[in-house]
Scaffold this motif. Structure first.
Motif, PDB file in Angstrom:
ATOM      1  N   LEU A  25       9.367   0.485  -1.932  1.00  0.00           N
ATOM      2  CA  LEU A  25       8.055   1.111  -2.096  1.00  0.00           C
ATOM      3  C   LEU A  25       6.984   0.487  -1.205  1.00  0.00           C
ATOM      4  O   LEU A  25       5.919   1.060  -1.010  1.00  0.00           O
ATOM      5  CB  LEU A  25       7.598   1.010  -3.563  1.00  0.00           C
ATOM      6  CG  LEU A  25       8.399   1.789  -4.582  1.00  0.00           C
ATOM      7  CD1 LEU A  25       7.878   1.506  -5.985  1.00  0.00           C
ATOM      8  CD2 LEU A  25       8.376   3.278  -4.287  1.00  0.00           C
ATOM      9  N   LYS A  30       0.455   1.807   3.125  1.00  0.00           N
ATOM     10  CA  LYS A  30       0.095   2.284   1.786  1.00  0.00           C
ATOM     11  C   LYS A  30      -1.064   1.454   1.285  1.00  0.00           C
ATOM     12  O   LYS A  30      -0.981   0.233   1.217  1.00  0.00           O
ATOM     13  CB  LYS A  30       1.263   2.172   0.809  1.00  0.00           C
ATOM     14  CG  LYS A  30       2.200   3.330   0.862  1.00  0.00           C
ATOM     15  CD  LYS A  30       2.994   3.429  -0.420  1.00  0.00           C
ATOM     16  CE  LYS A  30       3.777   4.723  -0.388  1.00  0.00           C
ATOM     17  NZ  LYS A  30       4.332   5.052  -1.672  1.00  0.00           N
ATOM     18  N   GLU A  32      -2.854   2.383  -1.663  1.00  0.00           N
ATOM     19  CA  GLU A  32      -3.147   2.657  -3.062  1.00  0.00           C
ATOM     20  C   GLU A  32      -3.169   1.356  -3.854  1.00  0.00           C
ATOM     21  O   GLU A  32      -2.406   0.440  -3.584  1.00  0.00           O
ATOM     22  CB  GLU A  32      -2.092   3.591  -3.696  1.00  0.00           C
ATOM     23  CG  GLU A  32      -2.050   4.975  -3.130  1.00  0.00           C
ATOM     24  CD  GLU A  32      -1.008   5.102  -2.020  1.00  0.00           C
ATOM     25  OE1 GLU A  32      -0.505   4.068  -1.527  1.00  0.00           O
ATOM     26  OE2 GLU A  32      -0.713   6.229  -1.644  1.00  0.00           O
ATOM     27  N   ILE A  35       0.994   1.567  -6.933  1.00  0.00           N
ATOM     28  CA  ILE A  35       2.086   2.387  -6.401  1.00  0.00           C
ATOM     29  C   ILE A  35       3.027   2.687  -7.571  1.00  0.00           C
ATOM     30  O   ILE A  35       3.596   1.765  -8.163  1.00  0.00           O
ATOM     31  CB  ILE A  35       2.845   1.661  -5.270  1.00  0.00           C
ATOM     32  CG1 ILE A  35       1.891   1.370  -4.111  1.00  0.00           C
ATOM     33  CG2 ILE A  35       4.029   2.498  -4.801  1.00  0.00           C
ATOM     34  CD1 ILE A  35       2.518   0.571  -2.988  1.00  0.00           C
TER      35      ILE A  35
END
Length: 117
Positions: A25, A30, A32, A35
């Motif tokens: 992940l 990314k 965020e 996650i």
């Protein structure tokens, strides 16, 4: 690059396959805060939401008490305050947030996300 930080309880119990899924992940770029990983109900009907909490900064992220909401389709389903360990700099830490069923505004469909309030 983010690395995964495991609390001692997680180090003792996490399966290698789950750890590999969590590492997957960690995609570069990314941004965020949370996650998503898994959502489930426990035997008491509480909602368990497992995520990677990201700390993208160069200082520790202190979690004395933070209000976190579980949101589906823009609608708040539940809110709770959480106190957890500090998330070290430039790391992502798996954590399971437990929202008791008596805090649900409506029954979750397990399609939501977490938002820090």
């Amino acid at each position: 690059m983010q690395t995964i930080h495991l609390q001692s309880a997680w180090k003792k119990t996490i399966a290698e396959g789950d750890l590999n899924e969590l590492k997957a992940l960690l995609v570069v770029g990314k941004t965020e805060r949370f996650i998503p990983y898994r959502q489930a109900f426990n035997h008491q009907g509480d909602l368990l939401v497992t995520v990677l909490i990201q700390n993208l900064s160069s200082v520790g992220d202190v979690w004395d008490t933070k209000l976190v909401a579980y949101v589906e389709e823009g609608k708040t389903i539940a809110e709770c305050s959480f106190s957890i360990d500090t998330v070290p700099p430039n790391t992502s830490m798996p954590w399971t947030f437990i929202f008791p069923k008596d805090r649900f505004i409506q029954t979750p469909m397990k399609t939501g996300k977490l938002e820090e309030r």
